[in-house]
Design an enzyme around this catalytic site. Structure first.
Site, PDB file in Angstrom:
ATOM      1  CB  CYS A  74      38.548  40.257  25.363  1.00 34.69           C
ATOM      2  SG  CYS A  74      39.169  41.667  24.413  1.00 34.69           S
ATOM      3  CE1 TYR A  75      45.341  36.439  21.726  1.00 36.33           C
ATOM      4  CE2 TYR A  75      44.845  34.770  23.380  1.00 36.33           C
ATOM      5  CZ  TYR A  75      45.584  35.197  22.278  1.00 36.33           C
ATOM      6  OH  TYR A  75      46.537  34.371  21.737  1.00 36.33           O
ATOM      7  CE  LYS A 135      44.272  43.640  52.003  1.00 32.37           C
ATOM      8  NZ  LYS A 135      45.289  43.469  53.064  1.00 32.37           N
ATOM      9  N   GLY A 179      48.582  44.229  60.717  1.00 30.95           N
ATOM     10  CA  GLY A 179      47.674  44.530  59.620  1.00 30.95           C
ATOM     11  C   GLY A 179      46.572  43.488  59.530  1.00 30.95           C
ATOM     12  N   GLY A 188      43.651  39.413  26.627  1.00 30.94           N
ATOM     13  CA  GLY A 188      45.107  39.509  26.494  1.00 30.94           C
ATOM     14  C   GLY A 188      45.477  40.529  25.450  1.00 30.94           C
ATOM     15  CG  ASP A 196      46.491  40.719  54.414  1.00 36.43           C
ATOM     16  OD1 ASP A 196      45.250  40.756  54.321  1.00 36.43           O
ATOM     17  OD2 ASP A 196      47.254  41.314  53.629  1.00 36.43           O
ATOM     18  CB  SER A 197      49.887  39.512  59.929  1.00 39.00           C
ATOM     19  OG  SER A 197      49.678  40.770  60.538  1.00 39.00           O
ATOM     20  CB  SER A 198      45.110  40.774  62.446  1.00 36.89           C
ATOM     21  OG  SER A 198      45.983  41.834  62.780  1.00 36.89           O
ATOM     22  CD  GLU A 221      36.591  40.796  32.755  1.00 36.27           C
ATOM     23  OE1 GLU A 221      37.688  40.988  32.211  1.00 36.27           O
ATOM     24  OE2 GLU A 221      35.587  40.358  32.150  1.00 36.27           O
ATOM     25  CG  HIS A 271      36.924  42.998  29.221  1.00 35.37           C
ATOM     26  ND1 HIS A 271      37.866  42.052  29.558  1.00 35.37           N
ATOM     27  CD2 HIS A 271      37.390  43.619  28.112  1.00 35.37           C
ATOM     28  CE1 HIS A 271      38.865  42.103  28.689  1.00 35.37           C
ATOM     29  NE2 HIS A 271      38.600  43.041  27.803  1.00 35.37           N
TER      30      HIS A 271
END
Length: 514
Positions: A83-84, A370, A229, A56, A231-233, A175, A173
């Site tokens: 970190c923070y 995604k 797209g 943060g 996602d909707s597919s 990640e 970090h």
């Protein structure tokens, strides 16, 4: 739905909060991001097997700095502070954090780091490697019971551990990809410290989601907002398997699609055994957007109008109980929630109107990133060309035309964008980029065509590489390809006399311009 093991990420405003969650899920462990303000009772009820504090921008010694309840450390749950989050752990448990007194205690970027590999967090790692630092504060005194398990040439306490209680802190970090073996550190936290079972898979998510949808919907009717797209597919395939002919997919052609895209979507889904409806709503949307130039206003107008179109279609179909959207996790986070900043309102999240005439909105992908959506698509046997289709924003070209929107501007952009994509395909570069598109800016400048002066629009080209769409780097398109694109556009498309290429990464920019 089946109860998965859960790792909880408590967000203290870190820029990598979603990346942490995604990295955890890559190790087949389910993870959710919650605010640091989440009540201790809720955390206890969630029963996570581990908790991760994010980084943060604040300093823990400031009076108004974000902090969680100290009771977290009494739950008997392992905690990893990053970190923070590391400094907050130290502060809450009796250590002391201060501003660095000199430059030697401030560390930024790639830093050679040395690890105590006897510590569970660093099990199996080399004894040294590069880590990604970003801190100007310093743990002047670590809490009682903690050992120093990592250091750099400048800082003796970049990693601390109380292995008896399962508390670990790192000032770098793990990640981010810049940290060597960062993924292994997180895996160690999950499996060596939290005793994870690895019970989060897309096959299981598919099966449990289908069962949950069936239980929720019963014999009700479902309307799905289909854009074509990814996602909707995927959402359509999931709902089709769950409720079959109770599902109607409505494709709203809002006049903001790319060249020929509406026809392509209709052709693709006409092969499915679903109820498919295409609605021509171009005039309706353009009338609503006339004279609107502010990006957030565009998104909200489009979001509301989508809902109104679906409500109209639902009345034609008969009583429809549920509306399904392909909302995914980054959409939710970027639209802002609680203390989170609104990066941009997604038309299907922050752009929704206050009143929606459906019993409930179902968002079966709401907790997926995604890449996880693509994995789910493969589990549902979707064709690869749909699974790997480039993302296209719900508001469409409305947010790729900067300023006010007219049909003439949209047509100019459609042609330019088609040439861009056509030349990228001819050069065989499509697989090297995760997203690429053109933006019609609102800037006009002087040019020369033939022997005459022009005063026309500047077109921006954008190409990015990314794995999660939370961060992205600009794509290095070869100059000769950019040259061919530029020559074709200025010769074949009217009202464009200047072309620029966007070389900004995310962050600080977003992938889309609006």
């Amino acid at each position: 739905m089946q109860k998965h093991q859960l790792v909880l990420v408590l967000d203290f405003g870190g820029q990598y909060n979603q990346l942490i969650a995604r990295r955890v899920r890559e190790h087949n462990v389910y993870c959710e991001v919650k605010s640091y303000k989440t009540p201790i009772e809720e955390i206890r009820a969630l029963a996570p097997i581990g908790i991760i504090f994010t980084g943060g921008p604040n300093s823990v010694y400031e009076a108004d700095s974000p902090r969680c309840s100290k009771e977290i450390f009494g739950l008997g749950i392992p905690v990893l502070g990053i970190c923070y989050g590391c400094q907050l752990m130290a502060q809450l448990l009796g250590g002391e954090v201060t501003a660095a007194q000199d430059d030697s205690a401030r560390e930024y970027g790639k830093t050679q780091t040395y690890y105590s590999t006897g510590c569970k967090l660093f099990k199996g790692l080399p004894q040294e490697g590069i880590s990604w630092m970003s801190h100007s504060d310093y743990m002047a005194r670590v809490p009682e019971g903690f050992a120093l398990v990592g250091h750099t040439a400048m800082c003796p306490n970049v990693a601390i551990a109380d292995e008896g209680r399962g508390f670990y802190g790192v000032q770098f970090h793990p990640e981010v990809n810049h940290t060597e073996n960062g993924a292994l550190m997180l895996k160690n936290f999950l499996y060596e410290i939290c005793n994870a079972k690895g019970d989060w898979t897309m096959e299981d998510y598919k099966n449990t989601s289908i069962q949950a949808i069936r239980e929720k919907v019963g014999d009700g009717k479902v309307l799905l907002a289909l854009s074509g797209g990814v996602d909707s597919s995927v959402a359509a395939a999931l709902l089709a398997e769950a409720v079959g002919n109770q599902l109607t997919c409505v494709f709203v052609d809002h006049g903001l699609m790319r060249k020929d895209e509406g026809d392509e979507v209709e052709a693709a889904f006409s092969k499915w055994e679903i109820n498919f409806v295409r609605v021509d709503a171009e005039k309706r949307f353009l009338d609503k957007l006339a004279g609107v130039s502010e990006p957030e206003a565009k998104r909200k107008i489009i979001g509301e109008e989508f809902i109104r179109v679906f409500e109209d279609e639902a009345q034609k179909i008969g009583k429809v109980d549920y509306l399904v959207q392909g909302t995914i996790y980054p959409d939710v986070i970027e639209s802002g929630a609680g203390d989170a900043a609104v990066i941009k309102s997604h038309h299907n999240v922050g752009g929704l109107p206050d009143y929606v005439d459906f019993k409930e909105i179902i968002e079966p992908l709401r907790l997926l990133f995604k890449d996880e959506v693509r994995q789910l698509g493969r589990e549902l046997d979707l064709p690869e060309y749909l699974v790997m289709r480039q993302p296209f924003p719900g508001p469409g070209l409305a947010i790729r035309v900067i300023g006010d929107i007219t049909k003439e501007k949209l047509d100019v952009l459609r042609e330019a964008d088609f040439i861009f994509r056509d030349e990228i395909a001819k050069a065989g570069l499509g697989a090297t980029m995760n997203q690429y598109f053109a933006v019609l800016t609102n800037m006009r400048s002087v040019g020369v065509m033939g022997d005459g002066r022009t005063y026309d629009y500047t077109l921006a080209l954008r190409g990015v590489t990314t794995t999660d769409f939370m961060t992205a780097d600009w794509a290095r398109i070869p100059y000769d390809v950019l040259d061919r694109i530029s020559v074709r556009i200025v010769n074949e498309v009217g009202h464009i006399n200047r072309i620029v290429y966007d070389i900004t990464s995310k962050p600080p920019a977003t992938i889309e311009w609006e």
